[in-house]
Structures are given as structure tokens and as C-alpha cells.
Design a protein around this motif. Sequence first.
Motif, short mmCIF file in Angstrom:
data_model
loop_
_atom_site.label_atom_id
_atom_site.label_comp_id
_atom_site.label_asym_id
_atom_site.label_seq_id
_atom_site.Cartn_x
_atom_site.Cartn_y
_atom_site.Cartn_z
N ASP A 1 10.62 26.93 15.18
CA ASP A 1 11.40 27.11 16.09
C ASP A 1 10.99 28.27 16.78
OD1 ASP A 1 14.04 28.71 17.32
OD2 ASP A 1 14.52 26.74 17.22
N ILE A 2 10.91 28.69 18.08
CA ILE A 2 10.31 29.69 18.81
C ILE A 2 10.84 30.95 18.55
CG2 ILE A 2 11.60 29.50 20.83
CD1 ILE A 2 8.94 29.75 22.56
N LEU A 3 12.03 31.09 18.04
CA LEU A 3 12.69 32.32 17.68
C LEU A 3 12.52 32.60 16.33
CD1 LEU A 3 16.07 32.26 19.56
CD2 LEU A 3 13.91 33.72 20.28
N PRO A 4 12.80 31.90 15.24
CA PRO A 4 12.45 32.32 13.98
C PRO A 4 10.99 32.13 13.30
CG PRO A 4 13.70 30.46 13.73
CD PRO A 4 13.67 30.84 15.24
N GLY A 5 10.41 31.14 14.03
CA GLY A 5 9.07 30.86 13.77
C GLY A 5 9.04 29.61 12.65
N LEU A 6 7.96 29.46 11.95
CA LEU A 6 7.82 28.47 10.99
C LEU A 6 8.73 28.73 9.53
CD1 LEU A 6 6.00 25.92 10.65
CD2 LEU A 6 4.40 27.30 9.71
N SER A 7 9.41 27.58 9.19
CA SER A 7 10.22 27.71 8.07
C SER A 7 9.09 27.98 6.88
CB SER A 7 11.08 26.86 7.83
OG SER A 7 10.42 25.24 7.54
N ALA A 8 9.59 28.18 5.65
CA ALA A 8 9.00 28.46 4.59
C ALA A 8 8.70 27.13 3.47
CB ALA A 8 9.53 29.35 3.57
N SER A 9 9.43 25.96 4.06
CA SER A 9 9.29 24.76 3.56
C SER A 9 8.01 24.31 2.91
CB SER A 9 9.89 23.49 4.45
OG SER A 9 10.11 22.29 3.57
N ALA A 10 7.92 23.58 1.91
CA ALA A 10 6.52 23.05 1.35
C ALA A 10 6.25 21.59 2.08
CB ALA A 10 6.69 22.94 -0.09
N TYR A 11 5.35 21.00 1.86
CA TYR A 11 4.87 19.72 2.38
C TYR A 11 5.10 18.71 1.30
CZ TYR A 11 2.87 21.89 6.37
OH TYR A 11 2.73 22.90 7.58
N GLY A 12 5.53 17.35 1.46
CA GLY A 12 5.44 16.49 0.39
C GLY A 12 5.87 15.01 0.78
N CYS A 13 6.42 14.13 -0.26
CA CYS A 13 6.51 13.01 -0.06
C CYS A 13 8.14 12.97 -0.45
CB CYS A 13 6.04 12.16 -1.20
SG CYS A 13 4.18 11.96 -1.15
N GLU B 1 0.82 -1.14 0.04
CA GLU B 1 -0.07 0.07 -0.15
C GLU B 1 0.93 1.29 -0.09
OE1 GLU B 1 -3.74 0.85 2.41
OE2 GLU B 1 -3.26 -1.18 3.03
N PRO B 2 0.30 2.28 -0.74
CA PRO B 2 1.06 3.68 -0.70
C PRO B 2 1.12 4.12 0.63
CG PRO B 2 -0.58 3.76 -2.03
CD PRO B 2 -0.53 2.51 -1.53
N MET B 3 2.21 5.01 0.84
CA MET B 3 2.28 5.83 2.12
C MET B 3 1.58 7.01 1.74
SD MET B 3 4.30 4.32 4.31
CE MET B 3 4.30 2.45 3.93
N LYS B 4 0.90 7.77 2.82
CA LYS B 4 0.19 8.89 2.78
C LYS B 4 0.96 9.84 3.36
CE LYS B 4 -4.54 6.56 2.98
NZ LYS B 4 -4.43 6.40 1.38
N CYS B 5 1.06 11.04 2.57
CA CYS B 5 1.48 12.29 2.96
C CYS B 5 0.78 13.52 2.45
CB CYS B 5 3.02 12.58 2.38
SG CYS B 5 4.17 11.20 2.88
N ASN B 6 0.87 14.62 3.38
CA ASN B 6 0.40 15.87 2.98
C ASN B 6 1.30 16.55 1.88
OD1 ASN B 6 -2.34 16.15 4.42
ND2 ASN B 6 -0.74 16.40 6.19
N VAL B 7 0.72 16.93 0.67
CA VAL B 7 1.52 17.47 0.06
C VAL B 7 0.89 18.93 -0.52
CG1 VAL B 7 2.39 17.44 -2.63
CG2 VAL B 7 2.20 15.56 -1.29
N GLY B 8 1.82 20.12 -0.68
CA GLY B 8 1.20 21.19 -1.14
C GLY B 8 2.33 22.37 -0.67
N PRO B 9 2.14 23.52 -0.93
CA PRO B 9 3.02 24.80 -0.64
C PRO B 9 2.98 25.16 0.83
CG PRO B 9 1.36 25.71 -2.05
CD PRO B 9 1.11 24.25 -1.80
N ASN B 10 1.94 24.98 1.28
CA ASN B 10 1.68 25.57 2.70
C ASN B 10 0.59 24.81 3.44
OD1 ASN B 10 -0.69 27.00 2.02
ND2 ASN B 10 0.63 28.48 1.13
N ALA B 11 0.39 25.04 4.64
CA ALA B 11 -0.76 24.44 5.36
C ALA B 11 -1.98 24.85 4.88
CB ALA B 11 -0.32 24.65 7.07
N THR B 12 -2.29 25.76 4.28
CA THR B 12 -3.66 26.01 3.70
C THR B 12 -3.85 25.50 2.49
OG1 THR B 12 -3.13 28.16 2.73
CG2 THR B 12 -3.76 28.12 5.30
N ALA B 13 -3.16 24.85 1.76
CA ALA B 13 -3.24 24.26 0.69
C ALA B 13 -2.54 22.90 0.45
CB ALA B 13 -2.74 25.10 -0.53
N LEU B 14 -3.06 21.98 1.61
CA LEU B 14 -2.45 20.53 1.68
C LEU B 14 -3.69 19.53 1.00
CD1 LEU B 14 -0.85 20.49 5.11
CD2 LEU B 14 0.07 20.78 2.87
#
Length: 170
Positions: A32-44, A1-14
Motif C-alpha cells: 500500500d502506498i502509505l504503509p508500504g510493503l507488509s512483513a508477510s512471508a511468501y509461501g504455498c 502436476e504440483p503448483m509452483k509458488c515462491n517460498v521464503g521469508p522475504n523477496a531476497t530469499a525466495l
Amino acid sequence: EPMKCNVGPNATALVLTNCTDGTTKCFGPTFDILPGLSASAYGCGDCSKEAGCVACDANNATACNAALTEGKTFMCYDYKYDNSTKNTVPFTHKVNATTCHKLSTGSITCNSPGAKALANYTSSALGCGPCAAGTLNKTECVECNKDGCNSAAALTAFLLPMIAIMYSLF
């Protein structure tokens, strides 16, 4: 069975996606509490060589790379030992507060020196977030839970009664 991942550019478009390339990892942004959330996308796949990206072990039921959204920033003060002040509290905070970040599901926490803090005390994460491991229960560090709550006025209000109690014991 294939693995499931959220894919998208940010949390609102997964989009929950079946990863068909034989992957065993999903990836998403770091926080991280100092710089915050990084700009990485989500994916497989694995992103261990990319800054600001973290991988997790995929499974075939749910996505391990859950959506992360940042909450409102808050302010905390960073302290340093300063015995030149001749005050009853030998710690001073920097003039400007540190901007701290939290996830939307997180809470505000600031840390500052406690009644038994020694000269080598260092604020954890520039005053943002909880006390460093092992310092809270020893009263080397105290935590508070409101925006700007570890200002000098708040610290003095906490420490002066503690000093009076300690003084009366001896």
C-alpha cells in the motif's frame, strides 16, 4: 502436476517450490502506498485470514506470488479546502509532507487539487499516488511525478495561470 509458488521469508530469499500439499493458492506480502510493503512471508497456500498477506491463484508453470521489493520513499502533500485563507487558491496543504512508498519498479506520483476542485475535494491517499478515479480528466485533480512536487509553490505555479485563463474567458 504440483503448483509452483515462491517460498521464503522475504523477496531476497525466495525459492521456487513445487507445492505438494494439493494447494491451489500462493501467498505473499501486500503493498500500500502509505504503509508500504507488509512483513508477510511468501509461501504455498491461502492466507486470506492474515493481515498484510494476499493470496493468488497458483499454476504449474510459474509462481503467481512474485518477489516485491520496496523502492525509495518519497514525499507528497495532503490538501484540504480552507476558504479562510482569502487566497486565490482556497486549498492549503498540511505543514508536514506525507511519507509515500513505492515498489522498486514503481514511479513517484503525487496528487493535488486542480483548477476545478470543489470544496469537498479530498486528496487521494493523503496526496500520495495518482488522482482518484474520474477526477483527473475533469481537472479536479492534478498529478506530478517528482519528490515533493505537489507543494504549495508548485500548486500555485500551476493554478495561477489557469485562473487567469478562466478569468479572461468571462
